[in-house]
Design an enzyme around this catalytic site. Structure first.
Site, PDB file in Angstrom:
ATOM      1  N   ARG A  72      41.776  49.722  32.911  1.00  0.00           N
ATOM      2  CA  ARG A  72      39.850  50.347  32.219  1.00  0.00           C
ATOM      3  C   ARG A  72      38.595  49.576  32.991  1.00  0.00           C
ATOM      4  O   ARG A  72      39.380  48.551  33.221  1.00  0.00           O
ATOM      5  CB  ARG A  72      40.693  49.943  30.731  1.00  0.00           C
ATOM      6  CG  ARG A  72      38.846  50.171  29.918  1.00  0.00           C
ATOM      7  CD  ARG A  72      39.214  49.528  29.020  1.00  0.00           C
ATOM      8  NE  ARG A  72      37.181  49.676  28.687  1.00  0.00           N
ATOM      9  CZ  ARG A  72      36.656  48.412  28.389  1.00  0.00           C
ATOM     10  NH1 ARG A  72      36.948  47.563  28.531  1.00  0.00           N
ATOM     11  NH2 ARG A  72      35.372  48.455  27.336  1.00  0.00           N
ATOM     12  N   ASP A  99      36.509  47.559  35.090  1.00  0.00           N
ATOM     13  CA  ASP A  99      35.844  46.159  34.691  1.00  0.00           C
ATOM     14  C   ASP A  99      34.337  46.019  35.455  1.00  0.00           C
ATOM     15  O   ASP A  99      33.843  45.075  35.597  1.00  0.00           O
ATOM     16  CB  ASP A  99      36.211  44.819  34.396  1.00  0.00           C
ATOM     17  CG  ASP A  99      36.984  44.897  36.085  1.00  0.00           C
ATOM     18  OD1 ASP A  99      36.204  44.194  36.835  1.00  0.00           O
ATOM     19  OD2 ASP A  99      38.430  45.413  36.626  1.00  0.00           O
ATOM     20  N   GLN A 134      46.723  46.067  43.030  1.00  0.00           N
ATOM     21  CA  GLN A 134      46.913  47.108  42.382  1.00  0.00           C
ATOM     22  C   GLN A 134      46.514  48.440  43.005  1.00  0.00           C
ATOM     23  O   GLN A 134      46.118  49.154  43.492  1.00  0.00           O
ATOM     24  CB  GLN A 134      46.574  47.100  40.979  1.00  0.00           C
ATOM     25  CG  GLN A 134      46.603  45.944  40.021  1.00  0.00           C
ATOM     26  CD  GLN A 134      45.936  44.874  39.935  1.00  0.00           C
ATOM     27  OE1 GLN A 134      44.774  45.154  40.801  1.00  0.00           O
ATOM     28  NE2 GLN A 134      46.683  43.515  39.452  1.00  0.00           N
ATOM     29  N   GLU A 182      45.347  42.338  32.358  1.00  0.00           N
ATOM     30  CA  GLU A 182      44.946  41.569  32.649  1.00  0.00           C
ATOM     31  C   GLU A 182      43.870  41.848  31.193  1.00  0.00           C
ATOM     32  O   GLU A 182      44.297  43.440  30.614  1.00  0.00           O
ATOM     33  CB  GLU A 182      43.642  41.310  32.878  1.00  0.00           C
ATOM     34  CG  GLU A 182      43.936  40.549  35.004  1.00  0.00           C
ATOM     35  CD  GLU A 182      42.479  40.305  35.753  1.00  0.00           C
ATOM     36  OE1 GLU A 182      41.820  40.893  35.630  1.00  0.00           O
ATOM     37  OE2 GLU A 182      42.705  39.599  36.331  1.00  0.00           O
ATOM     38  N   TYR A 215      42.804  33.160  53.554  1.00  0.00           N
ATOM     39  CA  TYR A 215      44.030  32.939  52.473  1.00  0.00           C
ATOM     40  C   TYR A 215      43.507  33.240  50.656  1.00  0.00           C
ATOM     41  O   TYR A 215      44.006  32.266  49.836  1.00  0.00           O
ATOM     42  CB  TYR A 215      44.101  31.212  52.984  1.00  0.00           C
ATOM     43  CG  TYR A 215      45.573  31.283  53.751  1.00  0.00           C
ATOM     44  CD1 TYR A 215      46.270  31.524  53.118  1.00  0.00           C
ATOM     45  CD2 TYR A 215      45.281  31.444  55.193  1.00  0.00           C
ATOM     46  CE1 TYR A 215      47.541  30.852  54.581  1.00  0.00           C
ATOM     47  CE2 TYR A 215      45.774  30.857  56.103  1.00  0.00           C
ATOM     48  CZ  TYR A 215      47.248  30.821  56.038  1.00  0.00           C
ATOM     49  OH  TYR A 215      47.436  31.123  56.562  1.00  0.00           O
ATOM     50  N   GLY A 216      42.509  34.545  51.161  1.00  0.00           N
ATOM     51  CA  GLY A 216      41.805  34.262  49.577  1.00  0.00           C
ATOM     52  C   GLY A 216      43.137  34.558  48.660  1.00  0.00           C
ATOM     53  O   GLY A 216      43.511  34.779  49.176  1.00  0.00           O
ATOM     54  N   TRP A 217      42.037  35.498  47.392  1.00  0.00           N
ATOM     55  CA  TRP A 217      42.857  35.770  45.923  1.00  0.00           C
ATOM     56  C   TRP A 217      43.526  37.384  46.878  1.00  0.00           C
ATOM     57  O   TRP A 217      42.642  37.742  47.275  1.00  0.00           O
ATOM     58  CB  TRP A 217      42.104  35.725  45.252  1.00  0.00           C
ATOM     59  CG  TRP A 217      41.824  34.389  45.052  1.00  0.00           C
ATOM     60  CD1 TRP A 217      42.137  33.032  45.176  1.00  0.00           C
ATOM     61  CD2 TRP A 217      40.105  34.030  44.150  1.00  0.00           C
ATOM     62  NE1 TRP A 217      41.591  32.619  44.008  1.00  0.00           N
ATOM     63  CE2 TRP A 217      40.781  33.507  43.989  1.00  0.00           C
ATOM     64  CE3 TRP A 217      39.562  35.175  43.456  1.00  0.00           C
ATOM     65  CZ2 TRP A 217      39.387  32.091  42.914  1.00  0.00           C
ATOM     66  CZ3 TRP A 217      38.335  34.240  42.768  1.00  0.00           C
ATOM     67  CH2 TRP A 217      38.560  32.650  42.191  1.00  0.00           C
ATOM     68  N   GLU A 252      45.750  47.021  32.538  1.00  0.00           N
ATOM     69  CA  GLU A 252      44.916  45.668  32.375  1.00  0.00           C
ATOM     70  C   GLU A 252      43.371  46.417  31.597  1.00  0.00           C
ATOM     71  O   GLU A 252      42.858  47.989  31.779  1.00  0.00           O
ATOM     72  CB  GLU A 252      44.062  45.495  33.746  1.00  0.00           C
ATOM     73  CG  GLU A 252      45.103  45.270  34.637  1.00  0.00           C
ATOM     74  CD  GLU A 252      44.187  44.543  35.862  1.00  0.00           C
ATOM     75  OE1 GLU A 252      44.422  43.089  36.060  1.00  0.00           O
ATOM     76  OE2 GLU A 252      44.217  45.358  36.535  1.00  0.00           O
ATOM     77  N   HIS A 253      43.231  45.703  30.725  1.00  0.00           N
ATOM     78  CA  HIS A 253      41.265  45.836  29.758  1.00  0.00           C
ATOM     79  C   HIS A 253      41.301  46.666  28.969  1.00  0.00           C
ATOM     80  O   HIS A 253      40.119  47.026  28.708  1.00  0.00           O
ATOM     81  CB  HIS A 253      40.203  46.043  30.801  1.00  0.00           C
ATOM     82  CG  HIS A 253      40.394  45.264  32.436  1.00  0.00           C
ATOM     83  ND1 HIS A 253      40.996  44.202  32.301  1.00  0.00           N
ATOM     84  CD2 HIS A 253      40.413  45.997  33.725  1.00  0.00           C
ATOM     85  CE1 HIS A 253      40.010  43.430  33.677  1.00  0.00           C
ATOM     86  NE2 HIS A 253      40.355  44.409  34.564  1.00  0.00           N
TER      87      HIS A 253
END
Length: 608
Positions: A448, A450, A174, A505, A194-196, A483-484
């Site tokens: 917010r 995490d 983001q 999320e 190729y990770g997230w 998110e959150h």
């Protein structure tokens, strides 16, 4: 996640401290405690003297301006030093350091790695005026990243042409806009491992070759041109993109609109042939398709820098408000601005432009910024960071009950981001409130935290109910990330709203189900709620993910809550339970299956 607590000082090379010039003239402030009075803009012959009086201002020590006559190795030395200072996810993610790397028109033989709170931008009128022969890279840079790019936030690239060595890699999540860029080759949007990676944004750009998303979980592209697109995990959304794949959601998860219903590119800083600075204000484009500069130039209105007040981190809310009340536009240079009062943006057509992720943090529980219900106000490139005393909101656009029609010259908030906690134990009931009709929200992330510095996040620490509340009619959001938050993530009360791409999320840290029940007695709170009395609304490409890792027994009844009305339409919706931590029972209202195990999506193609 590992707390972010250490900070390092920046290493500086004075040779690149900026294209120096005349000092900014600081205006006389009102008496202490006096509220700044809103005044009509000054005539053009008066405004330059009131705002600074120069088109070659001092942008401060956190702005580097490079010239093609400078030796490439010295430019590289500065770029590398700034990257090393803001590279590390564990130590630099919550740093107070900020930097803008700006390139005067010409050719450069450099490679640029882009770290946290770093803006890289060309200073030409159009992307072809600055040519980088090398790579502009974001990757999973650190060993602690474990090959993932899910925390590659708060960095940007804008207004350049890049001829990469091989593919150019921009593996971000983001708050990392990629705007007005021309890639003469391929663009990889994933880490080389190729990770997230988890969400990104491209606008007003050209990729001659292939744009490949691979392990990117979701992505939004608008008003651009690609040679081709390859890839898709959960939600890939396109509007006004030549070369985009056709809609096939959910297999593959592509949602494509031929045009963006209403679009206006961001205001941006550029230098003319005499080295004088201006800000270009691109024109409004209904039913936009392709980049705004496709014809070789960007249509718009140019405003000289002499009509801007150039703010530095030691400026107070009072000095900034005094400049705005005199009719000045406002340019925030990089840094953290601690504000004891609300910045009031009242005059029509005012530009508030940030470079290098200037961060506005209220210190007394007031909103950081209030925008009047006035035509054509443009906000771009700002990070709002909640203070430790609760604010009712961080940014409010338009007064409560605003009713003016701004369809011909809307207010816009672009690359505007919000953070509750993470750096400090911030609190704000709402992050963004939009009361004005026809407002354009273009790439907004409300977060917010995490994770972050020790003691700055937790269910009872960084409290925040709602990320985005829209009360105005005919508001358009393109690229909305929320998110959150602890109640409804987004509440849409106005009629005629449109959202193209939504990423959410739900909060990770819900302690138990009793703490997460909505006002109707249902489990949890919707990620996106359209008010019961709304009669028209439409949205495309929406994803909501739950990861209730504090208590995996927590469940959310549905991700999207809307009135049953044939003119309230949703397209391409997805929910996912990340690592099967808790569950979302329905996608929208009572429709859609419960999130399956093994991080698999539950999809709804259209509703109703």
């Amino acid at each position: 996640m590992t707390p972010v607590s250490q900070r390092r000082g920046r290493r500086r090379f004075p040779f690149f401290a900026g294209m120096a010039a005349l000092a900014v003239v600081t205006a006389t402030a009102p008496a202490a405690g006096a509220a700044p009075a809103a005044k009509a803009p000054q005539p053009n012959d008066v405004r330059p003297q009131a705002c600074g009086g120069t088109d070659t201002p001092d942008f401060g020590e956190n702005v580097n301006i490079f010239d093609p006559s400078m030796p490439a190795d010295q430019i590289q030395q500065q770029l590398d030093a700034d990257f090393e200072n803001l590279k590390d996810t564990q130590t630099d993610q919550m740093s107070e350091d900020r930097v803008a790397e700006l390139f005067m028109p010409g050719d450069y033989d450099n490679n640029i790695n882009v770290g946290y709170y770093t803006s890289v931008a060309g200073l030409g009128k159009n992307p072809g005026d600055v040519n980088l022969n090398g790579n502009l890279t974001v990757d999973a840079f650190n060993e602690s990243d474990e090959g993932k790019a899910t925390q590659n936030f708060w960095r940007s690239a804008e207004n350049m042409t890049v001829t990469p060595q091989g593919s150019n890699r921009w593996a971000v999540s983001q708050a990392a806009p990629f705007r007005r860029m021309h890639i003469k080759g391929d663009l990889d949007l994933y880490p080389k491992s190729y990770g997230w990676a988890s969400g990104g944004y491209i606008s007003d750009s050209v990729v001659d070759g292939s744009a490949e998303s691979s392990s990117q979980q979701q992505w939004y592209s608008k008003d651009s041109k690609f040679g081709s697109w390859d890839g898709g995990v959960w939600n890939m959304t396109f509007s006004g993109v030549e070369g985009a794949p056709p809609t096939a959601f959910p297999e593959p998860p592509h949602t494509t609109l031929p045009t963006t219903p209403v679009s206006r590119d961001v205001p941006y800083l550029y230098a003319d042939a005499q080295g004088k600075f201006h800000v270009n204000k691109p024109e409004l484009r209904p039913d936009a398709s392709g980049p705004s500069w496709a014809g070789g130039d960007t249509p718009g209105t140019s405003v000289p820098m002499s009509e801007f007040y150039v703010a530095k981190p030691d400026d107070t809310a009072q000095t900034i408000n005094d400049a705005l009340s005199r009719g000045c536009n406002l340019l925030f240079t990089p840094g953290v601005y601690h504000l004891d009062d609300t910045i009031q943006v009242n005059n029509p057509d005012t530009v508030v432009l940030g470079i290098g992720y200037p961060t506005l943090q209220p210190t007394t529980g007031k909103p950081a910024m209030q925008v009047a219900d006035a035509d054509g106000i443009r906000l771009k490139g700002l990070l709002f960071d909640a203070g430790e005393t609760n604010s009712p909101s961080l940014l409010t656009i338009g007064e409560e009950g605003a009713s003016a029609d701004h369809s011909q010259n809307p207010i816009s908030a672009q690359d505007v981001f919000f953070r509750i906690g993470g750096s400090v134990a911030g609190k704000a009931t709402q992050s963004l409130v939009v009361n004005s009709n026809n407002t354009l929200l273009d790439h907004v992330w409300a977060w917010r935290a995490d994770h972050g510095n020790e003691g700055t996040y937790g269910w009872d620490i960084n409290t925040a109910e709602t990320g985005v509340t829209v009360n105005g009619d005919d508001v358009t959001a393109t690229g909305l990330f929320v998110e959150h938050y602890q109640k409804y993530q987004t509440i849409w009360n106005g009629n005629g709203g449109k959202t193209i791409f939504y990423q959410n999320e739900q909060p990770y840290d819900v302690p138990d189900q009793a703490s997460y029940m909505n006002d109707n007695g249902l489990k949890g709170w919707a990620a996106y709620k359209v008010a019961d009395d709304v009669t028209s609304h439409e949205a495309w490409g929406l994803g909501s993910y739950n990861y209730f890792n504090t208590n995996p027994d927590v469940r959310n009844y549905h991700a999207f809550e809307v009135p049953e009305n044939p003119n309230v339409k949703f397209h391409s919706l997805v929910t996912v339970s990340l690592n099967n931590k808790g569950a979302t029972e329905h996608v929208i209202n009572d429709t859609g299956a419960v999130t399956p195990p093994e991080t698999q999506p539950s999809n709804v193609v259209s509703y109703p």
